[in-house]
Design a protein around this motif. Structure first.
Motif, mmCIF file in Angstrom:
data_model
loop_
_atom_site.group_PDB
_atom_site.id
_atom_site.type_symbol
_atom_site.label_atom_id
_atom_site.label_comp_id
_atom_site.label_asym_id
_atom_site.label_seq_id
_atom_site.Cartn_x
_atom_site.Cartn_y
_atom_site.Cartn_z
ATOM 1 N N ALA A 47 0.837 -1.200 0.000
ATOM 2 C CA ALA A 47 0.000 0.000 0.000
ATOM 3 C C ALA A 47 0.871 1.250 0.000
ATOM 4 O O ALA A 47 0.544 2.244 -0.638
ATOM 5 C CB ALA A 47 -0.926 0.004 1.207
ATOM 6 N N ALA A 48 1.999 1.207 0.701
ATOM 7 C CA ALA A 48 2.888 2.354 0.725
ATOM 8 C C ALA A 48 3.520 2.569 -0.645
ATOM 9 O O ALA A 48 3.764 3.693 -1.054
ATOM 10 C CB ALA A 48 3.967 2.157 1.781
ATOM 11 N N GLU A 49 3.789 1.486 -1.359
ATOM 12 C CA GLU A 49 4.373 1.598 -2.689
ATOM 13 C C GLU A 49 3.389 2.213 -3.677
ATOM 14 O O GLU A 49 3.797 2.896 -4.599
ATOM 15 C CB GLU A 49 4.791 0.220 -3.199
ATOM 16 C CG GLU A 49 5.965 -0.378 -2.450
ATOM 17 C CD GLU A 49 6.238 -1.809 -2.860
ATOM 18 O OE1 GLU A 49 5.683 -2.257 -3.888
ATOM 19 O OE2 GLU A 49 6.995 -2.475 -2.153
ATOM 20 N N GLU A 50 2.099 1.979 -3.483
ATOM 21 C CA GLU A 50 1.083 2.457 -4.412
ATOM 22 C C GLU A 50 0.706 3.919 -4.196
ATOM 23 O O GLU A 50 -0.004 4.472 -5.007
ATOM 24 C CB GLU A 50 -0.168 1.584 -4.292
ATOM 25 C CG GLU A 50 0.059 0.158 -4.740
ATOM 26 C CD GLU A 50 -1.156 -0.714 -4.501
ATOM 27 O OE1 GLU A 50 -2.242 -0.160 -4.232
ATOM 28 O OE2 GLU A 50 -1.020 -1.928 -4.569
ATOM 29 N N LYS A 51 1.179 4.528 -3.131
ATOM 30 C CA LYS A 51 0.835 5.920 -2.861
ATOM 31 C C LYS A 51 1.386 6.787 -3.993
ATOM 32 O O LYS A 51 2.555 6.705 -4.338
ATOM 33 C CB LYS A 51 1.416 6.358 -1.525
ATOM 34 C CG LYS A 51 0.978 7.736 -1.123
ATOM 35 C CD LYS A 51 1.483 8.113 0.240
ATOM 36 C CE LYS A 51 1.017 9.522 0.562
ATOM 37 N NZ LYS A 51 1.549 9.976 1.830
ATOM 38 N N PRO A 52 0.528 7.628 -4.573
ATOM 39 C CA PRO A 52 0.982 8.456 -5.692
ATOM 40 C C PRO A 52 2.016 9.486 -5.267
ATOM 41 O O PRO A 52 2.043 9.943 -4.128
ATOM 42 C CB PRO A 52 -0.294 9.127 -6.192
ATOM 43 C CG PRO A 52 -1.277 8.987 -5.101
ATOM 44 C CD PRO A 52 -0.874 7.825 -4.256
ATOM 45 N N VAL A 53 2.841 9.868 -6.230
ATOM 46 C CA VAL A 53 3.880 10.867 -6.012
ATOM 47 C C VAL A 53 3.326 12.229 -6.439
ATOM 48 O O VAL A 53 2.668 12.336 -7.476
ATOM 49 C CB VAL A 53 5.141 10.512 -6.829
ATOM 50 C CG1 VAL A 53 6.215 11.568 -6.678
ATOM 51 C CG2 VAL A 53 5.662 9.136 -6.421
ATOM 52 N N LYS A 54 3.604 13.247 -5.649
ATOM 53 C CA LYS A 54 3.103 14.588 -5.959
ATOM 54 C C LYS A 54 3.691 15.105 -7.263
ATOM 55 O O LYS A 54 4.874 14.953 -7.536
ATOM 56 C CB LYS A 54 3.445 15.566 -4.837
ATOM 57 C CG LYS A 54 2.655 15.346 -3.577
ATOM 58 C CD LYS A 54 2.999 16.394 -2.535
ATOM 59 C CE LYS A 54 2.156 16.189 -1.285
ATOM 60 N NZ LYS A 54 2.434 17.230 -0.286
ATOM 61 N N GLY A 55 2.820 15.735 -8.027
ATOM 62 C CA GLY A 55 3.226 16.383 -9.264
ATOM 63 C C GLY A 55 2.992 17.877 -9.149
ATOM 64 O O GLY A 55 3.174 18.477 -8.089
ATOM 65 N N ALA A 56 2.532 18.480 -10.223
ATOM 66 C CA ALA A 56 2.290 19.924 -10.261
ATOM 67 C C ALA A 56 1.034 20.296 -9.465
ATOM 68 O O ALA A 56 0.136 19.480 -9.289
ATOM 69 C CB ALA A 56 2.121 20.377 -11.706
ATOM 70 N N GLY A 77 -11.493 29.776 -2.943
ATOM 71 C CA GLY A 77 -10.599 29.386 -4.017
ATOM 72 C C GLY A 77 -9.917 28.089 -3.637
ATOM 73 O O GLY A 77 -9.810 27.754 -2.449
ATOM 74 N N PHE A 78 -9.469 27.351 -4.632
ATOM 75 C CA PHE A 78 -8.772 26.108 -4.334
ATOM 76 C C PHE A 78 -7.802 25.771 -5.449
ATOM 77 O O PHE A 78 -7.808 26.381 -6.511
ATOM 78 C CB PHE A 78 -9.757 24.959 -4.080
ATOM 79 C CG PHE A 78 -10.604 24.558 -5.259
ATOM 80 C CD1 PHE A 78 -10.249 23.474 -6.051
ATOM 81 C CD2 PHE A 78 -11.777 25.237 -5.562
ATOM 82 C CE1 PHE A 78 -11.044 23.093 -7.127
ATOM 83 C CE2 PHE A 78 -12.572 24.861 -6.627
ATOM 84 C CZ PHE A 78 -12.205 23.783 -7.415
ATOM 85 N N ALA A 79 -6.944 24.820 -5.153
ATOM 86 C CA ALA A 79 -5.957 24.338 -6.121
ATOM 87 C C ALA A 79 -5.978 22.815 -6.093
ATOM 88 O O ALA A 79 -6.318 22.205 -5.077
ATOM 89 C CB ALA A 79 -4.568 24.852 -5.764
ATOM 90 N N LEU A 80 -5.618 22.206 -7.205
ATOM 91 C CA LEU A 80 -5.571 20.751 -7.317
ATOM 92 C C LEU A 80 -4.126 20.272 -7.246
ATOM 93 O O LEU A 80 -3.275 20.777 -7.978
ATOM 94 C CB LEU A 80 -6.189 20.292 -8.644
ATOM 95 C CG LEU A 80 -7.622 20.708 -8.921
ATOM 96 C CD1 LEU A 80 -8.027 20.271 -10.320
ATOM 97 C CD2 LEU A 80 -8.554 20.131 -7.885
ATOM 98 N N GLN A 81 -3.862 19.327 -6.380
ATOM 99 C CA GLN A 81 -2.546 18.686 -6.325
ATOM 100 C C GLN A 81 -2.588 17.495 -7.268
ATOM 101 O O GLN A 81 -3.264 16.511 -7.009
ATOM 102 C CB GLN A 81 -2.210 18.219 -4.904
ATOM 103 C CG GLN A 81 -0.926 17.413 -4.804
ATOM 104 C CD GLN A 81 0.303 18.231 -5.101
ATOM 105 O OE1 GLN A 81 0.631 19.151 -4.360
ATOM 106 N NE2 GLN A 81 0.991 17.911 -6.185
ATOM 107 N N MET A 82 -1.895 17.614 -8.371
ATOM 108 C CA MET A 82 -1.868 16.550 -9.364
ATOM 109 C C MET A 82 -0.825 15.515 -8.967
ATOM 110 O O MET A 82 0.081 15.786 -8.177
ATOM 111 C CB MET A 82 -1.541 17.116 -10.746
ATOM 112 C CG MET A 82 -2.434 18.274 -11.185
ATOM 113 S SD MET A 82 -4.194 17.905 -11.196
ATOM 114 C CE MET A 82 -4.312 16.837 -12.610
ATOM 115 N N THR A 83 -0.934 14.320 -9.526
ATOM 116 C CA THR A 83 0.081 13.295 -9.307
ATOM 117 C C THR A 83 1.172 13.445 -10.353
ATOM 118 O O THR A 83 1.000 14.131 -11.368
ATOM 119 C CB THR A 83 -0.516 11.882 -9.411
ATOM 120 O OG1 THR A 83 -0.994 11.675 -10.744
ATOM 121 C CG2 THR A 83 -1.625 11.673 -8.407
#
Length: 152
Positions: A47-56, A77-83
């Protein structure tokens, strides 16, 4: 007298047999416990390996203003943390904006005035946005950040 000797001879045999059964049961239970430990530990490691990595981070340029219940309004207002898998290409945020408007319109100020209330509504919105931006069964959005949040 011979009956007493037979009874005395059988007592150590039954004790040895009982101890062997107890020892065997302990080995089997211990082995099962160790096996369960490694199986559960393996699940958490995968499960830890499958955690997505932060992108833009994709910021929504203009804050939204939505009508709340009882004549109040919310400006946020809000922002999206993409992978990382989402890449660097431009993201169309119109669907996220639409989902946000639907999620917050008609809510009460009381729902939005507590941290727990905001967190619950935000989690529901994030779940909807994650599904909307999923591509080929890959998660493209992993979090949502408030950049402003004002109720009136």
């Amino acid at each position: 007298m011979s009956d007493e000797k037979d009874a005395a001879a059988e007592a150590p045999k039954s004790n040895k047999m009982l101890m062997m059964i107890v020892a065997l049961a302990m080995v089997l239970l211990g082995g099962g416990g160790v096996g369960a430990f490694f199986m559960l530990r393996g699940d958490s490691a995968s499960a830890a390996e499958e955690k997505p990595v932060k992108g833009a981070v994709v910021a929504i340029e203009n804050p939204l203003t939505v009508n709340l219940a009882e004549g109040h309004y919310l400006k946020f207002g809000f922002a999206l943390q993409m992978t990382e898998k989402a890449g660097e290409e431009e993201v169309d945020t119109n669907e996220a904006l639409n989902l946000a408007i639907e999620q917050y319109t008609g809510r009460t100020v009381a729902e939005l005035s507590t941290q727990a209330g905001r967190d619950k509504i935000k989690a529901d919105l994030l779940e909807k946005i994650e599904k909307a931006y999923e591509k080929d069964d890959e998660q493209m959005v992993m979090d949502l950040y408030y950049t402003s949040f004002v109720t009136q």
